[in-house]
Motif scaffolding. Sequence first.
Motif, PDB file in Angstrom:
ATOM      1  N   ARG A  68       0.909  -1.345  -0.056  1.00 52.45           N
ATOM      2  CA  ARG A  68      -0.145  -0.107  -0.018  1.00 52.45           C
ATOM      3  C   ARG A  68       0.843   1.137   0.020  1.00 52.45           C
ATOM      4  N   ASN A  71       2.237   1.609  -3.567  1.00 45.11           N
ATOM      5  CA  ASN A  71       1.160   2.205  -4.152  1.00 45.11           C
ATOM      6  C   ASN A  71       0.675   3.741  -4.224  1.00 45.11           C
ATOM      7  N   ASP A  72       0.508   3.808  -2.927  1.00 48.98           N
ATOM      8  CA  ASP A  72       0.250   5.352  -2.577  1.00 48.98           C
ATOM      9  C   ASP A  72       1.170   6.283  -2.994  1.00 48.98           C
ATOM     10  N   SER A  99      -6.938  -9.621   0.678  1.00 49.27           N
ATOM     11  CA  SER A  99      -6.063  -8.454   0.615  1.00 49.27           C
ATOM     12  C   SER A  99      -5.871  -7.955  -0.527  1.00 49.27           C
ATOM     13  N   GLU A 103      -6.708  -4.682  -2.765  1.00 50.64           N
ATOM     14  CA  GLU A 103      -5.810  -3.894  -3.139  1.00 50.64           C
ATOM     15  C   GLU A 103      -5.813  -3.403  -4.679  1.00 50.64           C
ATOM     16  N   TYR A 106      -8.551  -0.955  -5.051  1.00 50.24           N
ATOM     17  CA  TYR A 106      -7.881   0.292  -4.595  1.00 50.24           C
ATOM     18  C   TYR A 106      -7.219   0.835  -5.676  1.00 50.24           C
TER      19      TYR A 106
END
Length: 269
Positions: A68, A71-72, A99, A103, A106
């Motif tokens: 995460r 990716n952010d 999960s 993702e 997301y």
Amino acid sequence: MNTKRKIIDVHTHVFPDKIAMHAVENVSNYYGVEMDENGTVDGLFEGALGLDASFVICNAATKAENVRHGNDFLFECATRFPTKVVPLGSVHQDMDEKSMRLELEYIKAKGGKGLKLHPDFQHFKIEDPKMFPIYEAAVEFGLPVLFHVGDKKTVNSTPKAVRFIADKFPELEIIAAHMGGWVAWDEAEEYLVGSRVYMDTSDALLVLSNERVVDMINRHGADKIMFGSDFPLMSTCKAYNAFEALSLSENQKEQIYHLTAEKLFKIDK
């Protein structure tokens, strides 16, 4: 330099400024190659001065707990430069299926256009059945997968394995980096050239002759090939100058420089 050409560099890696130098050194040491650039977002843009260029940016998380955060960072870059940067997200094989799917949801919601997977750094074999849920979910979410392909130290990322997955998952859109496989071009020609798999041009001109690259492009089809630099290994400008030396038609160059990428990644023109 033809500054009027539209360029989409589909294979670039960028890192937060505070870790960029360390990340670049690690990659340089692993492959035993000199990296020309510093791996920062500013460096990416500086390395394309004079070109009408945009960039597909990616990294592959080496641990599930870093997915995460990584990716952010890419999505933050895309927010800062919405007309210049296209992010590819990443997942990790150690994530549980719930999960992983969350993702992917997301990534789609944040505007990610695909996935980057690096079998050698993430320590999985492309053809391992434990990866199949990721490939199935990538199809479901409409996310092409850019694989690093080819390695001297492992057999995790072979062109033969890419072909196996392409045949097993016919709806999965696959990009085999480095003209089908870094240091594995004989195998890439055997299993990937002429297949439905996409390729990017990154790094091939460091080793292969211009004539061999042109022959591979002609046999594979420019509509399945995209331009890539592998920044920070080299700048977009340096990769562009090397590619411009190839004896290709203007239509082939236009296709490779941006048309294939626009279609595959659904990039607004």
